[in-house]
Design a protein around this motif. Structure first.
Motif, PDB file in Angstrom:
ATOM      1  N   LEU A 234       0.832  -1.206   0.000  1.00 43.82           N
ATOM      2  CA  LEU A 234       0.000   0.000   0.000  1.00 43.82           C
ATOM      3  C   LEU A 234       0.865   1.253   0.000  1.00 43.82           C
ATOM      4  O   LEU A 234       0.588   2.223  -0.706  1.00 43.82           O
ATOM      5  CB  LEU A 234      -0.927   0.005   1.219  1.00 43.82           C
ATOM      6  N   THR A 235       1.933   1.235   0.796  1.00 38.39           N
ATOM      7  CA  THR A 235       2.815   2.392   0.891  1.00 38.39           C
ATOM      8  C   THR A 235       3.616   2.587  -0.389  1.00 38.39           C
ATOM      9  O   THR A 235       3.705   3.701  -0.912  1.00 38.39           O
ATOM     10  CB  THR A 235       3.769   2.225   2.087  1.00 38.39           C
ATOM     11  N   ALA A 236       4.194   1.503  -0.902  1.00 36.87           N
ATOM     12  CA  ALA A 236       5.020   1.605  -2.108  1.00 36.87           C
ATOM     13  C   ALA A 236       4.222   2.059  -3.317  1.00 36.87           C
ATOM     14  O   ALA A 236       4.747   2.734  -4.208  1.00 36.87           O
ATOM     15  CB  ALA A 236       5.692   0.262  -2.394  1.00 36.87           C
ATOM     16  N   SER A 237       2.952   1.689  -3.369  1.00 37.66           N
ATOM     17  CA  SER A 237       2.106   2.070  -4.506  1.00 37.66           C
ATOM     18  C   SER A 237       1.374   3.384  -4.292  1.00 37.66           C
ATOM     19  O   SER A 237       0.785   3.917  -5.228  1.00 37.66           O
ATOM     20  CB  SER A 237       1.076   0.968  -4.784  1.00 37.66           C
ATOM     21  N   ALA A 238       1.380   3.875  -3.041  1.00 33.44           N
ATOM     22  CA  ALA A 238       0.591   5.063  -2.687  1.00 33.44           C
ATOM     23  C   ALA A 238      -0.872   4.867  -3.075  1.00 33.44           C
ATOM     24  O   ALA A 238      -1.522   5.762  -3.644  1.00 33.44           O
ATOM     25  CB  ALA A 238       1.163   6.317  -3.335  1.00 33.44           C
ATOM     26  N   ALA A 239      -1.407   3.687  -2.756  1.00 32.44           N
ATOM     27  CA  ALA A 239      -2.783   3.353  -3.139  1.00 32.44           C
ATOM     28  C   ALA A 239      -3.768   4.341  -2.528  1.00 32.44           C
ATOM     29  O   ALA A 239      -3.706   4.647  -1.334  1.00 32.44           O
ATOM     30  CB  ALA A 239      -3.112   1.937  -2.689  1.00 32.44           C
ATOM     31  N   LYS A 240      -4.680   4.843  -3.354  1.00 32.29           N
ATOM     32  CA  LYS A 240      -5.707   5.762  -2.865  1.00 32.29           C
ATOM     33  C   LYS A 240      -6.844   5.025  -2.171  1.00 32.29           C
ATOM     34  O   LYS A 240      -7.464   5.541  -1.240  1.00 32.29           O
ATOM     35  CB  LYS A 240      -6.270   6.593  -4.027  1.00 32.29           C
ATOM     36  N   VAL A 241      -7.147   3.835  -2.676  1.00 33.12           N
ATOM     37  CA  VAL A 241      -8.267   3.039  -2.165  1.00 33.12           C
ATOM     38  C   VAL A 241      -7.796   1.602  -2.031  1.00 33.12           C
ATOM     39  O   VAL A 241      -6.998   1.125  -2.845  1.00 33.12           O
ATOM     40  CB  VAL A 241      -9.486   3.113  -3.114  1.00 33.12           C
ATOM     41  N   VAL A 242      -8.285   0.908  -1.010  1.00 34.43           N
ATOM     42  CA  VAL A 242      -8.085  -0.531  -0.921  1.00 34.43           C
ATOM     43  C   VAL A 242      -9.455  -1.170  -0.744  1.00 34.43           C
ATOM     44  O   VAL A 242     -10.216  -0.808   0.160  1.00 34.43           O
ATOM     45  CB  VAL A 242      -7.124  -0.923   0.219  1.00 34.43           C
ATOM     46  N   VAL A 243      -9.792  -2.084  -1.652  1.00 40.31           N
ATOM     47  CA  VAL A 243     -11.068  -2.791  -1.589  1.00 40.31           C
ATOM     48  C   VAL A 243     -10.801  -4.130  -0.908  1.00 40.31           C
ATOM     49  O   VAL A 243      -9.952  -4.908  -1.363  1.00 40.31           O
ATOM     50  CB  VAL A 243     -11.671  -3.003  -2.990  1.00 40.31           C
ATOM     51  N   VAL A 244     -11.546  -4.395   0.177  1.00 39.96           N
ATOM     52  CA  VAL A 244     -11.227  -5.505   1.067  1.00 39.96           C
ATOM     53  C   VAL A 244     -12.457  -6.368   1.300  1.00 39.96           C
ATOM     54  O   VAL A 244     -13.543  -5.852   1.592  1.00 39.96           O
ATOM     55  CB  VAL A 244     -10.740  -4.965   2.433  1.00 39.96           C
ATOM     56  N   ASP A 245     -12.312  -7.684   1.160  1.00 37.67           N
ATOM     57  CA  ASP A 245     -13.384  -8.574   1.599  1.00 37.67           C
ATOM     58  C   ASP A 245     -13.619  -8.383   3.089  1.00 37.67           C
ATOM     59  O   ASP A 245     -12.673  -8.181   3.861  1.00 37.67           O
ATOM     60  CB  ASP A 245     -13.003 -10.033   1.339  1.00 37.67           C
ATOM     61  N   ALA A 246     -14.882  -8.488   3.504  1.00 37.71           N
ATOM     62  CA  ALA A 246     -15.220  -8.234   4.906  1.00 37.71           C
ATOM     63  C   ALA A 246     -14.429  -9.123   5.860  1.00 37.71           C
ATOM     64  O   ALA A 246     -14.006  -8.677   6.934  1.00 37.71           O
ATOM     65  CB  ALA A 246     -16.721  -8.433   5.118  1.00 37.71           C
ATOM     66  N   ASP A 247     -14.201 -10.364   5.473  1.00 33.97           N
ATOM     67  CA  ASP A 247     -13.485 -11.269   6.380  1.00 33.97           C
ATOM     68  C   ASP A 247     -11.984 -11.022   6.391  1.00 33.97           C
ATOM     69  O   ASP A 247     -11.253 -11.668   7.144  1.00 33.97           O
ATOM     70  CB  ASP A 247     -13.787 -12.734   6.035  1.00 33.97           C
ATOM     71  N   GLN A 248     -11.496 -10.066   5.572  1.00 34.87           N
ATOM     72  CA  GLN A 248     -10.087  -9.684   5.573  1.00 34.87           C
ATOM     73  C   GLN A 248      -9.865  -8.336   6.259  1.00 34.87           C
ATOM     74  O   GLN A 248      -8.726  -7.903   6.443  1.00 34.87           O
ATOM     75  CB  GLN A 248      -9.571  -9.593   4.128  1.00 34.87           C
ATOM     76  N   ARG A 249     -10.952  -7.680   6.679  1.00 29.22           N
ATOM     77  CA  ARG A 249     -10.853  -6.306   7.172  1.00 29.22           C
ATOM     78  C   ARG A 249      -9.959  -6.155   8.394  1.00 29.22           C
ATOM     79  O   ARG A 249      -9.267  -5.142   8.560  1.00 29.22           O
ATOM     80  CB  ARG A 249     -12.265  -5.767   7.498  1.00 29.22           C
ATOM     81  N   THR A 250      -9.931  -7.156   9.256  1.00 27.56           N
ATOM     82  CA  THR A 250      -9.142  -7.035  10.488  1.00 27.56           C
ATOM     83  C   THR A 250      -7.645  -6.922  10.211  1.00 27.56           C
ATOM     84  O   THR A 250      -6.890  -6.492  11.087  1.00 27.56           O
ATOM     85  CB  THR A 250      -9.386  -8.245  11.410  1.00 27.56           C
ATOM     86  N   LYS A 251      -7.209  -7.286   9.008  1.00 24.22           N
ATOM     87  CA  LYS A 251      -5.787  -7.178   8.683  1.00 24.22           C
ATOM     88  C   LYS A 251      -5.352  -5.740   8.413  1.00 24.22           C
ATOM     89  O   LYS A 251      -4.173  -5.414   8.506  1.00 24.22           O
ATOM     90  CB  LYS A 251      -5.463  -8.027   7.447  1.00 24.22           C
TER      91      LYS A 251
END
Length: 538
Positions: free
Chosen positions: A115-132
């Motif tokens: 996320l940092t290296a790409s400077a991602a503006k948005v991350v789309v996350v499955d609900a069961d992955q959100r805690t990560k």
């Protein structure tokens, strides 16, 4: 017999003045044609047509644009195989943005790095992955309902993909780019440093399509199943991008791998063309064919690690097709293959990865010079860049020094980093990595990532990670650990270190074995000699 397109014909679609990725991948196909069959863990299936995918992705593109995502911006995806994932990916590309794939087994440090290296503006996350997902500058968009998962985080700032899309109308105009417009920023495994970002341009679609049609021989009447995860190159390049650009349906199974499920999918959906890592074939062989099974397999291929001959013999007898080995890299996709298509097919030779695909000129160079090695002489597998019109990799993101290490000073040669040989008939043979990458179950694991995770444990003074041969997985991770003062090796500590790597790096890359040592072998300058440890691990 239908003739294969020429290299020039494959390139024609991606070298026009304006190239529209969404058109190539989706919109030019019959809207009634099935693009993917999405299968859940219970083997319930739903077909997703190109028309449905177009409408959903147009809404996703519109929603992302309202979140401030512009062409060229990066959007990360931490998602399992689903219709939502496909609509999100195509929505990103329709907008002209760049997808950053995140493997669902990753822990937060590996996710954060990307996320940092790409400077991602948005991350789309499955609900069961959100805690990560911890502290990030990216806007977090949740796919699915958090209420469905006991461990899903409830964060007020999160946005719902379903709610965002529900507010949009179809018809979002597709971005027109050039052959060099990036579609994906995918990260390699690290060896002596952080993973490297590989920009994948629209131009790469020509090579991806060729591999689907010429090497795998996927035909319109086939039931194609690429079982690899789209968080990695094999699954993303050929389970999504290659399948779509060639207009071929792929099965999209949202379930972890086990032999029973794999056999069931093959039989229930009458799979005729199958692609996976050798590990899966070895696991199927070890499990044994269920009694009364009836398979329809016409073509079977493997990639990601070397294929041993007994697997192909077993598959021919029990599944209906021998397995042909294929070779490639994150940086170029697949380019040396045992091709299935009639026009390119040759008799497969044991342990050989075949010949270069049209559009790629490959050689084995001597170890100490860029002179082409004599037949059967060990050397370095390399690609002649000027004579390889389908070669699309030009360098890592923001890493000029590491890019320079991959190319000869005159730009003629791309060095794969693999050692091999070429026989008198032009067949290539893989011998080893000439770096320290570990090939486990089709995944490429960099020792640096695992060592970095171990280094954060108070009991670890230093460590070195290598691959150890394994009958099923090809290789497994072994960690040689020097303990800090006051700590002693034990089974309990070994279990603790394994869990630590899972939580600090990734659940797929933890050391299967931990060896406690007084010191690590090093050069006079202090560099760890992993080759010494690899010899000990054999």
């Amino acid at each position: 017999m239908t003739s294969l397109p020429t290299v020039a014909e494959y390139m024609a679609d991606v070298t026009t003045d304006k190239v529209i990725a969404a058109e190539l991948l989706n919109d030019r196909h019959d809207p009634a044609k099935v693009a993917f069959t999405c299968i859940d863990a219970n083997l319930n299936a739903v077909d997703l047509t190109y028309g449905e995918l177009r409408e959903r992705s147009e809404k996703v593109a519109s929603a992302l644009s309202k979140l401030g995502v512009k062409p060229g911006d990066h959007v990360a995806t931490l998602m399992s195989k689903s219709a939502d994932m496909l609509a999100t990916l195509l929505g990103i590309w329709r907008l002209g943005a760049v997808e950053v794939p995140l493997f669902t087994a990753f822990a937060w440090p590996a996710i954060e790095l990307r996320l940092t290296a790409s400077a991602a503006k948005v991350v789309v996350v499955d609900a069961d992955q959100r805690t990560k997902i911890q502290d990030t500058a990216a806007t977090v968009v949740i796919s699915g309902s958090a209420s469905e998962y006991d461990d899903a985080a409830q964060v007020p700032e999160d946005l719902s993909l379903e709610a965002l899309v529900a507010q949009e109308e179809p018809g979002f105009p597709a971005f027109a780019g050039t052959k060099d417009t990036p579609l994906v920023l995918i990260f390699t495994s690290g060896t002596t440093g952080h993973p490297k970002g590989v920009p994948v341009p629209i131009f790469a679609l020509a090579a991806f399509r060729q591999y689907i049609e010429a090497s795998l021989d996927v035909r319109d009447e086939d039931v194609f199943w690429n079982a690899a995860d789209p968080g990695w190159a094999l699954g993303l390049y050929y389970g999504v991008l290659g399948a779509m650009v060639s207009g071929k349906r792929n099965l999209f199974l949202r379930a972890g791998f086990d032999a029973k499920t794999c056999f069931a999918v093959m039989e229930k959906f009458k799979v005729t063309n199958f692609l996976s890592a050798p590990t899966m074939y070895r696991s199927l062989r070890a499990a044994g064919i269920p009694e009364g099974s009836n398979f329809s397999l016409r073509r079977a291929s493997s990639a990601g690690e070397p294929l041993t001959p007994e697997v192909s013999v077993w598959s021919k007898e029990h599944l209906g097709s021998e397995v042909l080995d294929q070779y490639g890299q994150t940086e170029l996709g697949m380019f040396i293959v045992n091709a299935w298509a009639d026009e390119l097919a040759r008799d497969a030779r044991p342990l050989s990865m075949g010949h270069a695909l049209p559009g790629f000129k490959c050689e084995v160079l001597e170890n100490e010079s860029d002179v082409i090695a004599a037949p059967n002489q060990p050397g370095r597998v390399a690609v002649n860049v000027p004579e390889s019109p389908l070669a699309w990799f030009h360098g890592y993101k923001d890493a000029p020094e590491r890019t320079a290490q991959r190319f000869s000073a005159d730009g003629k040669w791309y060095y794969t980093g693999d050692a091999g040989r070429r026989d008198e008939d032009g067949y290539f043979y893989f011998q080893s990595r000439d770096d320290d990458i570990i090939l486990m179950a089709g995944y490429r694991i960099g020792p640096f990532d695992v060592e970095s995770a171990l280094a954060t444990h108070p009991a670890v003074q230093e460590s070195a990670v290598v691959g150890e041969p394994d009958e099923i997985r090809g290789e497994v991770v072994v960690a040689y650990v020097v303990l800090s003062n006051g700590h002693e090796g034990s089974d309990a500590l070994t279990d603790e270190l394994k869990k630590h790597v899972k939580s600090e790096y990734s659940a797929h890359a933890y050391p299967r074995r931990v060896v406690y040592v007084e010191s690590l072998p090093k050069t006079p300058s202090g560099k760890i000699q992993r080759f010494v440890l690899r010899e000990q691990a054999k």
